[in-house]
Design a protein around this motif. Sequence first.
Motif: not given
Length: 120
Positions: A40-44
């Motif tokens: 997801a955006p901003g996540k690993e």
Amino acid sequence: QVQLVESGGGLVQAGGSLRLSCVASGNIFRLNNMGWYRQAPGKERELVARITRLGTTTYADSVKGRFTISRDNAKLTVYLQMNSLKPEDTAVYFCNVEAMPSTFRTLEVWGRGTLVTVSS
């Protein structure tokens, strides 16, 4: 040598379902472990589900009871059935396969990803 093509992503409302498919092609003697990851955006990137050659499955706690991974060895395909989808499931989903082009080699191959968007 080995390519993966994912499909089945799209836009769905919370509570809905989607079925992802990943088809392997190329020089393949055997497929071993296969799995689905998501980012997801901003996540690993995180593991969503994994299935061994003989069918043993593993799931992330966040998707247990909602997602089901399966495989069709004759079709060189792995599936991810996603039910009761939540907005938190929104991510790009990637297929990952351990493929043997021969008895001498094992390759780890990634698909290019398919986007799943769950609206609230």
